[in-house]
Design a protein around this motif. Structure first.
Motif, PDB file in Angstrom:
ATOM      1  N   LEU A   1      -4.499  -5.593 -17.094  1.00 41.66           N
ATOM      2  CA  LEU A   1      -4.799  -4.920 -15.839  1.00 41.66           C
ATOM      3  C   LEU A   1      -3.515  -4.396 -15.220  1.00 41.66           C
ATOM      4  O   LEU A   1      -2.493  -5.084 -15.223  1.00 41.66           O
ATOM      5  CB  LEU A   1      -5.477  -5.884 -14.873  1.00 41.66           C
ATOM      6  CG  LEU A   1      -6.857  -6.400 -15.311  1.00 41.66           C
ATOM      7  CD1 LEU A   1      -7.339  -7.482 -14.357  1.00 41.66           C
ATOM      8  CD2 LEU A   1      -7.858  -5.276 -15.364  1.00 41.66           C
ATOM      9  N   SER A   2      -3.573  -3.199 -14.693  1.00 40.47           N
ATOM     10  CA  SER A   2      -2.402  -2.608 -14.057  1.00 40.47           C
ATOM     11  C   SER A   2      -2.469  -2.833 -12.555  1.00 40.47           C
ATOM     12  O   SER A   2      -3.515  -2.681 -11.946  1.00 40.47           O
ATOM     13  CB  SER A   2      -2.343  -1.100 -14.337  1.00 40.47           C
ATOM     14  OG  SER A   2      -2.214  -0.871 -15.725  1.00 40.47           O
TER      15      SER A   2
ATOM     16  N   GLY B   1     -10.598 -10.504 -16.349  1.00 39.36           N
ATOM     17  CA  GLY B   1     -10.560 -11.567 -15.358  1.00 39.36           C
ATOM     18  C   GLY B   1     -10.910 -11.146 -13.948  1.00 39.36           C
ATOM     19  O   GLY B   1     -10.719 -11.919 -13.014  1.00 39.36           O
ATOM     20  N   LEU B   2     -11.427  -9.933 -13.767  1.00 38.11           N
ATOM     21  CA  LEU B   2     -11.771  -9.454 -12.428  1.00 38.11           C
ATOM     22  C   LEU B   2     -13.249  -9.125 -12.333  1.00 38.11           C
ATOM     23  O   LEU B   2     -13.929  -8.896 -13.337  1.00 38.11           O
ATOM     24  CB  LEU B   2     -10.963  -8.201 -12.076  1.00 38.11           C
ATOM     25  CG  LEU B   2      -9.522  -8.400 -11.615  1.00 38.11           C
ATOM     26  CD1 LEU B   2      -8.889  -7.051 -11.323  1.00 38.11           C
ATOM     27  CD2 LEU B   2      -9.445  -9.301 -10.397  1.00 38.11           C
ATOM     28  N   LEU B   3     -13.732  -9.075 -11.098  1.00 38.04           N
ATOM     29  CA  LEU B   3     -15.111  -8.670 -10.863  1.00 38.04           C
ATOM     30  C   LEU B   3     -15.299  -7.230 -11.345  1.00 38.04           C
ATOM     31  O   LEU B   3     -14.511  -6.351 -10.996  1.00 38.04           O
ATOM     32  CB  LEU B   3     -15.419  -8.770  -9.367  1.00 38.04           C
ATOM     33  CG  LEU B   3     -16.892  -8.836  -8.976  1.00 38.04           C
ATOM     34  CD1 LEU B   3     -17.488 -10.167  -9.389  1.00 38.04           C
ATOM     35  CD2 LEU B   3     -17.044  -8.620  -7.476  1.00 38.04           C
ATOM     36  N   PRO B   4     -16.318  -6.970 -12.166  1.00 38.39           N
ATOM     37  CA  PRO B   4     -16.492  -5.617 -12.708  1.00 38.39           C
ATOM     38  C   PRO B   4     -17.146  -4.656 -11.730  1.00 38.39           C
ATOM     39  O   PRO B   4     -17.606  -5.033 -10.653  1.00 38.39           O
ATOM     40  CB  PRO B   4     -17.414  -5.868 -13.915  1.00 38.39           C
ATOM     41  CG  PRO B   4     -18.213  -7.063 -13.509  1.00 38.39           C
ATOM     42  CD  PRO B   4     -17.285  -7.933 -12.690  1.00 38.39           C
ATOM     43  N   ALA B   5     -17.169  -3.397 -12.115  1.00 40.51           N
ATOM     44  CA  ALA B   5     -17.867  -2.301 -11.430  1.00 40.51           C
ATOM     45  C   ALA B   5     -17.199  -1.845 -10.142  1.00 40.51           C
ATOM     46  O   ALA B   5     -17.738  -1.008  -9.427  1.00 40.51           O
ATOM     47  CB  ALA B   5     -19.331  -2.641 -11.155  1.00 40.51           C
ATOM     48  N   ALA B   6     -15.996  -2.358  -9.835  1.00 37.37           N
ATOM     49  CA  ALA B   6     -15.155  -1.825  -8.762  1.00 37.37           C
ATOM     50  C   ALA B   6     -15.880  -1.649  -7.438  1.00 37.37           C
ATOM     51  O   ALA B   6     -15.772  -0.630  -6.779  1.00 37.37           O
ATOM     52  CB  ALA B   6     -14.523  -0.489  -9.189  1.00 37.37           C
TER      53      ALA B   6
ATOM     54  N   TRP C   1     -14.697 -10.674  -5.274  1.00 36.37           N
ATOM     55  CA  TRP C   1     -13.506  -9.950  -5.726  1.00 36.37           C
ATOM     56  C   TRP C   1     -12.248 -10.724  -5.375  1.00 36.37           C
ATOM     57  O   TRP C   1     -11.349 -10.899  -6.218  1.00 36.37           O
ATOM     58  CB  TRP C   1     -13.460  -8.561  -5.092  1.00 36.37           C
ATOM     59  CG  TRP C   1     -12.138  -7.863  -5.260  1.00 36.37           C
ATOM     60  CD1 TRP C   1     -11.082  -7.892  -4.392  1.00 36.37           C
ATOM     61  CD2 TRP C   1     -11.704  -7.071  -6.374  1.00 36.37           C
ATOM     62  NE1 TRP C   1     -10.035  -7.158  -4.881  1.00 36.37           N
ATOM     63  CE2 TRP C   1     -10.377  -6.644  -6.092  1.00 36.37           C
ATOM     64  CE3 TRP C   1     -12.301  -6.676  -7.556  1.00 36.37           C
ATOM     65  CZ2 TRP C   1      -9.667  -5.841  -6.970  1.00 36.37           C
ATOM     66  CZ3 TRP C   1     -11.589  -5.875  -8.438  1.00 36.37           C
ATOM     67  CH2 TRP C   1     -10.284  -5.462  -8.141  1.00 36.37           C
ATOM     68  N   ALA C   2     -12.152 -11.208  -4.150  1.00 39.20           N
ATOM     69  CA  ALA C   2     -10.968 -11.942  -3.707  1.00 39.20           C
ATOM     70  C   ALA C   2     -10.779 -13.213  -4.538  1.00 39.20           C
ATOM     71  O   ALA C   2      -9.659 -13.533  -4.956  1.00 39.20           O
ATOM     72  CB  ALA C   2     -11.086 -12.285  -2.224  1.00 39.20           C
ATOM     73  N   ARG C   3     -11.868 -13.936  -4.794  1.00 37.49           N
ATOM     74  CA  ARG C   3     -11.747 -15.175  -5.575  1.00 37.49           C
ATOM     75  C   ARG C   3     -11.268 -14.902  -6.991  1.00 37.49           C
ATOM     76  O   ARG C   3     -10.374 -15.588  -7.503  1.00 37.49           O
ATOM     77  CB  ARG C   3     -13.095 -15.907  -5.614  1.00 37.49           C
ATOM     78  CG  ARG C   3     -13.484 -16.571  -4.310  1.00 37.49           C
ATOM     79  CD  ARG C   3     -14.633 -17.557  -4.534  1.00 37.49           C
ATOM     80  NE  ARG C   3     -15.831 -16.902  -5.046  1.00 37.49           N
ATOM     81  CZ  ARG C   3     -16.793 -16.393  -4.276  1.00 37.49           C
ATOM     82  NH1 ARG C   3     -16.664 -16.432  -2.958  1.00 37.49           N
ATOM     83  NH2 ARG C   3     -17.857 -15.834  -4.806  1.00 37.49           N
ATOM     84  N   THR C   4     -11.870 -13.904  -7.661  1.00 37.55           N
ATOM     85  CA  THR C   4     -11.474 -13.642  -9.044  1.00 37.55           C
ATOM     86  C   THR C   4     -10.048 -13.107  -9.117  1.00 37.55           C
ATOM     87  O   THR C   4      -9.310 -13.421 -10.052  1.00 37.55           O
ATOM     88  CB  THR C   4     -12.440 -12.656  -9.719  1.00 37.55           C
ATOM     89  OG1 THR C   4     -12.485 -11.415  -8.970  1.00 37.55           O
ATOM     90  CG2 THR C   4     -13.838 -13.247  -9.814  1.00 37.55           C
ATOM     91  N   LEU C   5      -9.652 -12.310  -8.117  1.00 37.52           N
ATOM     92  CA  LEU C   5      -8.285 -11.797  -8.092  1.00 37.52           C
ATOM     93  C   LEU C   5      -7.276 -12.934  -7.940  1.00 37.52           C
ATOM     94  O   LEU C   5      -6.288 -13.014  -8.688  1.00 37.52           O
ATOM     95  CB  LEU C   5      -8.125 -10.794  -6.955  1.00 37.52           C
ATOM     96  CG  LEU C   5      -6.706 -10.264  -6.708  1.00 37.52           C
ATOM     97  CD1 LEU C   5      -6.245  -9.429  -7.894  1.00 37.52           C
ATOM     98  CD2 LEU C   5      -6.643  -9.458  -5.432  1.00 37.52           C
ATOM     99  N   VAL C   6      -7.521 -13.818  -6.992  1.00 37.91           N
ATOM    100  CA  VAL C   6      -6.604 -14.939  -6.779  1.00 37.91           C
ATOM    101  C   VAL C   6      -6.562 -15.837  -8.010  1.00 37.91           C
ATOM    102  O   VAL C   6      -5.491 -16.290  -8.432  1.00 37.91           O
ATOM    103  CB  VAL C   6      -7.026 -15.732  -5.525  1.00 37.91           C
ATOM    104  CG1 VAL C   6      -6.234 -17.032  -5.419  1.00 37.91           C
ATOM    105  CG2 VAL C   6      -6.806 -14.890  -4.274  1.00 37.91           C
ATOM    106  N   ASP C   7      -7.709 -16.090  -8.622  1.00 41.94           N
ATOM    107  CA  ASP C   7      -7.744 -16.911  -9.832  1.00 41.94           C
ATOM    108  C   ASP C   7      -6.934 -16.263 -10.949  1.00 41.94           C
ATOM    109  O   ASP C   7      -6.209 -16.946 -11.685  1.00 41.94           O
ATOM    110  CB  ASP C   7      -9.188 -17.109 -10.302  1.00 41.94           C
ATOM    111  CG  ASP C   7      -9.979 -18.054  -9.412  1.00 41.94           C
ATOM    112  OD1 ASP C   7      -9.347 -18.758  -8.589  1.00 41.94           O
ATOM    113  OD2 ASP C   7     -11.215 -18.079  -9.527  1.00 41.94           O
TER     114      ASP C   7
END
Length: 298
Positions: A86-87, A160-165, A281-287
């Motif tokens: 991921l960029s 590792g992130l929530l999909p579909a933006a 989104w916030a949870r998956t990003l922090v994880d």
């Protein structure tokens, strides 16, 4: 002509042009997670700057790298499969979770404004297989026209992130939660144009060379209805099928009764979860950042 602040929009990855009552927005660049804040600000600014004469917005979807980093995405277990990188913005060594979460919020607000505005009809012209950001833009639009070889392929879940933006729950509202889960988690085949049409996601399906002509035909049909009637119809239909919570309040130019109530009717959340997708989104990003020691993968 180009709308004001066109240079800023282009720098963020959006190009906006307005000709009479029709605005055309083109997405360029990789469409990676770190770009959401800039894209959201540019999209929101473009909508705010559209004068009262603009009645139809055409979003040209396609062209960005599906993975955000150019890494091929294969089905899990297939030869050569590897989760993509991921960029993130600024330094590749450090990512600011608060900034990325805020960028996502700005992006979601811009998408919701596009969906909720009763005085603006939006059309996604999907020219090819597109990733998570393109999927979010297409799903946010009122109408979707697919080229025959186009499709949607959200893949961020495998990074590792929530999909579909930001379009996950609305995608499920349109195609059903099982199909949305299959599309977003398996990371395999895209949702092709023919299947999108069968599911009601694509309203028109045409050969690639005819995509522009079909868009012109649909735009002409929309403009044939009066602005007031178009606003009433969109507001009433959006109110009849809730698809998520309103993030921003909107006001049509020359408001009508239905347009004035669009925010309340169209945004009622039947799940009673005000921002479950944003919180996820916030949870998956922090994880993801915790797992990499605060270092963005790449």
């Amino acid at each position: 002509m180009a709308v004001p602040a066109a240079a800023e929009s282009a720098a963020a990855g959006l190009r906006v042009e307005v000709v009479g009552p029709v605005a055309t927005i083109r997405l360029s660049g990789p469409g990676d997670p770190g770009s959401l804040g800039g894209l959201g600000s540019a999209l929101d600014d473009a909508q705010r700057r559209m004068g009262g004469d603009v009645r139809v917005v055409v979003l040209r979807v396609g062209g960005q790298a599906s993975s955000g980093a150019g890494t091929p995405v294969l089905s899990p277990g297939a030869a050569g499969y590897a989760p993509f990188s991921l960029s993130f913005p600024s330094s590749p060594a450090h990512a600011d979770p608060a900034a990325l979460i805020e960028g996502y919020r700005v992006w979601r607000a811009a998408l919701d404004r596009l969906t909720m505005r009763a005085d603006l009809i939006s059309i996604a012209a999907v020219a090819e297989v597109t990733g998570d950001v393109g999927t979010a833009l297409a799903v946010a639009c009122d109408l979707r026209i697919f080229a025959a070889d186009a499709g949607l392929r959200p893949v961020w879940a495998h990074g590792g992130l929530l999909p579909a933006a930001g379009a996950l729950t609305r995608l499920a509202d349109i195609v059903g939660w099982s199909r949305a889960l299959d599309l977003c988690l398996t990371g395999g085949r895209p949702l092709g144009a023919a299947e999108a049409a069968r599911l009601g996601l694509a309203q028109r399906l045409v050969p690639g060379p005819r995509l522009d002509d079909e868009v012109d035909t649909v735009v002409a049909g929309l403009l044939a209805a009066s602005r007031a009637v178009a606003a009433e119809v969109k507001a009433l239909l959006r109110g009849a099928r809730p698809a998520g919570p309103p993030v921003v309040s909107t006001r049509a130019a020359g408001p009508t009764r239905a347009a004035a109530s669009a925010g309340a009717g169209a945004g009622a959340d039947h799940r009673d979860l005000p921002d479950a997708e944003g919180e996820a989104w916030a949870r998956t990003l922090v994880d993801l950042l915790d797992a990499s020691g605060g270092v963005a993968a790449g």
